[in-house]
Design a protein around this motif. Structure first.
Motif, PDB file in Angstrom:
ATOM      1  N   GLU A 244      35.306  52.300  40.216  1.00  0.00           N
ATOM      2  CA  GLU A 244      35.285  51.438  41.415  1.00  0.00           C
ATOM      3  C   GLU A 244      34.395  50.227  41.163  1.00  0.00           C
ATOM      4  O   GLU A 244      34.747  49.095  41.493  1.00  0.00           O
ATOM      5  CB  GLU A 244      34.773  52.224  42.624  1.00  0.00           C
ATOM      6  CG  GLU A 244      35.832  53.109  43.230  1.00  0.00           C
ATOM      7  CD  GLU A 244      35.430  53.638  44.597  1.00  0.00           C
ATOM      8  OE1 GLU A 244      34.781  52.913  45.362  1.00  0.00           O
ATOM      9  OE2 GLU A 244      35.765  54.809  44.881  1.00  0.00           O
ATOM     10  N   CYS A 247      36.063  47.701  38.947  1.00  0.00           N
ATOM     11  CA  CYS A 247      37.057  46.881  39.651  1.00  0.00           C
ATOM     12  C   CYS A 247      36.368  45.770  40.447  1.00  0.00           C
ATOM     13  O   CYS A 247      36.858  44.646  40.515  1.00  0.00           O
ATOM     14  CB  CYS A 247      37.910  47.742  40.589  1.00  0.00           C
ATOM     15  SG  CYS A 247      38.989  48.858  39.685  1.00  0.00           S
ATOM     16  N   ARG A 248      35.220  46.097  41.049  1.00  0.00           N
ATOM     17  CA  ARG A 248      34.478  45.063  41.793  1.00  0.00           C
ATOM     18  C   ARG A 248      33.975  43.988  40.830  1.00  0.00           C
ATOM     19  O   ARG A 248      34.108  42.800  41.084  1.00  0.00           O
ATOM     20  CB  ARG A 248      33.291  45.685  42.527  1.00  0.00           C
ATOM     21  CG  ARG A 248      33.731  46.398  43.769  1.00  0.00           C
ATOM     22  CD  ARG A 248      32.582  46.646  44.735  1.00  0.00           C
ATOM     23  NE  ARG A 248      33.004  47.669  45.667  1.00  0.00           N
ATOM     24  CZ  ARG A 248      32.798  48.969  45.504  1.00  0.00           C
ATOM     25  NH1 ARG A 248      32.114  49.410  44.485  1.00  0.00           N
ATOM     26  NH2 ARG A 248      33.250  49.826  46.388  1.00  0.00           N
ATOM     27  N   TYR A 253      39.177  44.192  43.028  1.00  0.00           N
ATOM     28  CA  TYR A 253      39.148  45.360  43.920  1.00  0.00           C
ATOM     29  C   TYR A 253      40.265  45.285  44.972  1.00  0.00           C
ATOM     30  O   TYR A 253      40.839  46.297  45.355  1.00  0.00           O
ATOM     31  CB  TYR A 253      37.770  45.477  44.584  1.00  0.00           C
ATOM     32  CG  TYR A 253      37.512  46.832  45.172  1.00  0.00           C
ATOM     33  CD1 TYR A 253      37.228  47.923  44.350  1.00  0.00           C
ATOM     34  CD2 TYR A 253      37.599  47.039  46.544  1.00  0.00           C
ATOM     35  CE1 TYR A 253      37.011  49.184  44.884  1.00  0.00           C
ATOM     36  CE2 TYR A 253      37.385  48.303  47.083  1.00  0.00           C
ATOM     37  CZ  TYR A 253      37.092  49.364  46.254  1.00  0.00           C
ATOM     38  OH  TYR A 253      36.890  50.616  46.774  1.00  0.00           O
TER      39      TYR A 253
END
Ligand code: GMT
Length: 384
Positions: A244, A247-248, A253
């Motif tokens: 996660e 992705c940010r 995201y």
């Protein structure tokens, strides 16, 4: 035949194979007894031939690690005796094969002979099993099984390479139920996720390091720089938080959805255009087979047994582990509107070769052989 099936009841591939096999055996008229610590995830239907026996693991302040293997072996002994089983089939060697050996020896001391079939699934050999902490027990319990199967030729080869195995290992590949895994019309779902006709890319796994999900994200990052695309990540596990964050950090995201653990994976696969499996190692790749059945082509690594499933240039492409640029190049080729329909067609044709109805008889024949060999070896004239 009366068969006891021992497996991990959770979302892992070995538990899925064991449960689907048990369901199919029950439908074919066998009596199937699941022996696990929890109801298997995919044991979601009623059939008069299916039984479930929960392994209870009593705790005691002395136990830092409750002795699961002892409780499992005891439950196997009970079920074999009271349900009069013909055979025990254990999935994933650790600790199921050694627990089965213990149960077999206890029963033998009472004059009851129960054959044990062990199916090797992957990390029980390639990652965990060969660790020195487990290796002697794994070697011994494979050698002492009455039948051994592996889910790919590559896993069979690895087993002989890592352990001193003195017996035959039969390759019986993973299978797929094409009645369940088929492309369904889910236009509303596709529209909701890809409102502007983006290509939809899917990865499903248990989010462990061996799956190299960062490669999947890196491949997606580069694809969406070239064409409009979205990424769905199905599953959960230790890598989730790190992925996660990745992705940010990449700033993507918004284009990635984490769906968590899903029962109806086939609904997601039904709207997918491409499946990513860049694993470090993969003994077979059941999730990739399920994707093929839903007409989704593959971009995978060429690790382990994946070349036995993914046909280069036909059902998709394989690249060396970690070769993200090659994966991106191949993905863009597959996703091109001129090519995608052919790859989708080829995907389903390939999946048909692993249809449940083709693989089930291989297990049944294996059982028959093992049971009749055990009968021969234990007939009173031979053992007196
Ligand atoms: O690591 C996993 O993917 C789970 C693991 C398991 O045993 O639960 O899956 C293995 O068994 C599957 C069923 O036979 C195979 O399709 C997977 O390729 C295999 N996973 C690995 O080898 C990493």
């Amino acid at each position: 035949m009366k068969i006891g099936i021992v497996c991990y009841p959770t979302f892992g591939g070995s538990g899925v194979v064991a449960t689907e096999l048990g369901k199919a055996l029950a439908k074919a008229g066998h009596q199937v007894h699941f022996i696990t610590y929890q109801q298997p995830t995919r044991l979601d239907f009623f059939n008069e031939n299916v039984y479930y026996h929960e392994v209870k693991i009593p705790t005691y302040p002395l136990f830092q690690f409750p002795p699961y293997e002892t409780a499992l072996a005891s439950e196997m002994v009970n079920v074999v005796q009271y349900e009069n089983l013909d055979l025990l089939h254990v999935h994933y060697a650790i600790p199921h094969a050694s627990a089965a050996y213990m149960a077999k020896m206890i029963l033998r001391s009472q004059g009851r002979y129960i054959p044990v079939v062990t199916t090797l699934h992957g990390t029980d050999i390639t990652l965990v099993g060969k660790d020195a902490s487990y290796e002697p027990v794994v070697t011994f319990s494979i050698n002492e099984s009455d039948g051994v199967t592996a889910v790919s030729h590559d896993l069979r080869k690895d087993t002989y390479r890592h352990f001193k195995i003195k017996r035959d290992i039969e390759v019986i590949p993973n299978f797929v139920d094409l009645d369940r895994f088929k492309r369904q019309k889910k236009d509303h779902f596709k529209m909701a996720i890809c409102p502007n006709g983006e290509k939809l890319i899917v990865h499903t796994s248990n989010f462990r390091r061996v799956k190299r999900i960062d490669d999947a994200v890196a491949v997606f990052y580069k694809i969406q720089q070239e064409i409009p695309a979205k990424l769905l990540l199905v599953g959960d596990g230790p890598e989730r938080a790190r992925i996660e964050k990745m992705c940010r950090d990449y700033g993507i995201y918004e284009g990635v959805r984490f769906l968590g653990k899903l029962d109806a994976v086939e609904e997601v696969l039904s709207v997918a255009d491409l499946f990513l499996m860049p694993s470090e190692n993969e003994s077979f790749g059941l999730a990739a087979l399920e994707a093929l059945a839903c007409e989704v082509p593959l971009i995978t690594s060429n690790a382990g047994g994946l070349p036995e499933l993914n046909v280069q240039g036909v059902t998709g492409f394989m690249s060396d582990v970690g070769d993200v640029d090659d994966m991106v190049k191949n993905a863009l080729h597959v996703l091109h509107d001129d090519n995608l329909p052919t790859f989708k067609h080829n995907a389903l044709e390939r999946a048909k070769e692993f249809e449940l109805s083709k693989i089930l008889p291989l297990y049944e024949a294996h059982y028959e052989r093992v049971v009749s060999e055990t009968r021969l070896q234990t007939s009173p004239t031979l053992i007196s």
